[in-house]
Design an enzyme around this catalytic site. Structure first.
Site, short mmCIF file in Angstrom:
data_model
loop_
_atom_site.label_atom_id
_atom_site.label_comp_id
_atom_site.label_asym_id
_atom_site.label_seq_id
_atom_site.Cartn_x
_atom_site.Cartn_y
_atom_site.Cartn_z
N VAL A 64 57.50 37.44 45.45
CA VAL A 64 57.77 37.95 44.11
C VAL A 64 59.21 38.45 43.94
O VAL A 64 59.71 38.57 42.82
CB VAL A 64 56.80 39.08 43.69
CG1 VAL A 64 55.37 38.56 43.65
CG2 VAL A 64 56.92 40.27 44.64
N ASN A 90 50.80 43.28 41.57
CA ASN A 90 50.29 44.18 42.60
C ASN A 90 51.15 44.21 43.86
O ASN A 90 51.17 45.22 44.56
CB ASN A 90 48.85 43.77 42.94
CG ASN A 90 48.37 44.42 44.21
OD1 ASN A 90 48.02 45.60 44.23
ND2 ASN A 90 48.38 43.67 45.31
N TYR A 155 60.28 54.24 47.88
CA TYR A 155 59.03 53.76 47.27
C TYR A 155 58.79 54.44 45.92
O TYR A 155 58.49 53.78 44.91
CB TYR A 155 57.88 54.07 48.23
CG TYR A 155 56.52 53.62 47.77
CD1 TYR A 155 56.11 52.31 47.95
CD2 TYR A 155 55.64 54.51 47.15
CE1 TYR A 155 54.85 51.89 47.53
CE2 TYR A 155 54.39 54.11 46.72
CZ TYR A 155 54.00 52.81 46.91
OH TYR A 155 52.76 52.39 46.48
#
Lengths: 256, 131
Positions: A64, A90, A155
């Site tokens: 992705v 996801n 993150y």
């Protein structure tokens, strides 16, 4: 079944939350493209599980983080399953470190997958949705995008970007009949957060969660299926937490 | 192909949430009707759905410039040249070249684009695609 006749693409669907979402969408009647980057065999297991339960699925390779590959994933989904109605962004990675000791490009590597992946797949799917004037996008984000945690700055920042992008894309796409929402899991027992459980089997975290339970991947998946389907028809731009209440309290919600 | 005139009008009316009688062939999309870039995108996708003719938003500028290089279409200050004005008259026949030459900024070309001009463009593209 609420997604009969629809086609869904789930990125990072060979394991963890992605796998649970792929299977839950299939259980509602959707044909599912199970995207994977390196876990080909695991993705094929997911496809077999869906087919075994009477559903339709194909394994779709692609990273992705690369826009060209996101385009190829959408094209393969449309050509093999006959359309695209639901996109579940996801795929995600973590690489925890203290900022002090983090490699200077570590934030970018995380950002390229976690936010870049959402951007790339959203853009790749957009013209299909716009032409149909129908589509739902569910971004699997994290409560870390709204709050802080030691060692997760890269993150957390990437998920904060996903949350902001969820709102902006919801606004831009609304007139085209496309809804965009996000699911924000707290702590869900997957490979990605295995490190957090190492210390004491996760007990120290469990104590901080008001419901005293981790959100299972199935519980995260059911929120994603709700946002992907007709029951959430008036919802767009929402960030839905699935975290046992952990992100809703101040501190740990009581004296230590 | 579906009737282009009515398809384009319907796309404009619905994308801009206007009443039917507010949209005439002579209305300019941006100045008269208030269309912004996202509205144009919406209009083009609606037209593609109803007529099958695909026009990218980026095609609009190319269509109006007609393949004339930038440095011939306008001068160093981005003001339309005689050649540029002649080209614009071809795709927007309602314009008078002498009103544009040396006066109109290249960035403002789109403000002259009317509903009828869009209809003509869709018809041209539809023929080209064999539609």
């Amino acid at each position: 079944m609420k997604l009969e006749g629809q086609v869904a693409l789930v990125t990072g669907a060979s394991r963890g939350i992605g796998r649970a979402i792929a299977e839950a969408l299939a259980a509602e009647g959707a044909a599912v493209a199970v995207n994977y980057r390196s876990g080909k065999e695991k993705a094929e297991e997911v496809v077999a599980a869906i087919e075994g339960a009477g559903g339709r699925a194909v394994a779709v390779p692609g990273d992705v983080a690369e826009y060209d590959q996101a385009v190829a994933m959408v094209e393969q989904t449309v050509s093999e399953l006959g359309g695209l109605h639901v996109l579940i962004n996801n795929a995600g990675i973590a690489d925890d470190a203290l900022i002090y000791s983090m490699e200077p490009d570590a934030w970018l590597a995380i950002m390229r997958v976690n936010f870049g992946g959402v951007f790339n797949c959203t853009k790749a799917a957009l013209s299909v949705f716009m032409l149909e004037r129908h589509g739902t996008i569910v971004n699997i984000s994290s409560v870390m995008g709204e709050r802080g945690w030691t060692g997760e700055s890269n993150y957390s920042a990437s998920k904060g970007a996903v949350n902001a992008f969820t709102r902006c894309s919801a606004v831009e796409f609304a007139r085209f009949g496309i809804r965009v929402n996000a699911v924000l899991p707290g702590f869900s027992p997957t490979d990605m957060v295995a490190g957090l459980m190492d210390k004491d089997g996760g007990k120290g975290i469990l104590k901080q969660i008001p419901m005293k339970a981790f959100a299972s991947v199935e519980e995260v998946a059911s929120a994603a299926v709700f946002l992907a389907g007709p029951d959430s028809s008036a919802m767009t731009g929402s960030l839905v937490t699935v975290d046992g209440g952990v992100s809703t309290q101040v501190g740990i919600g009581k004296p230590l | 192909m579906a009737d282009v005139d009515s398809s384009v009008k319907e796309a404009v009316v619905e994308a801009l949430a206007l009443d039917d009688d507010e949209v005439t062939p002579e209305s300019t999309l941006m100045d008269d009707l208030g269309a912004e870039s996202i509205d144009l995108l919406d209009i083009l996708f609606r037209i593609e759905k109803s007529t099958g003719v695909k026009i990218e938003a980026s095609d609009l500028g190319d269509y109006m410039q007609g393949g004339i290089p930038d440095d011939e279409f306008s001068d160093d200050d981005q003001v339309i040249s005689a050649k540029g004005a002649e080209q614009l008259h071809k795709v927007m026949p309602q314009t008078n070249p002498s009103d544009l030459e040396g006066k109109l900024n290249a960035d403002e070309v789109m403000t002259l684009f009317t509903v009828q001009n869009l209809v003509d463009m869709v018809k041209t593209r539809g023929d080209g695609a064999g539609g």
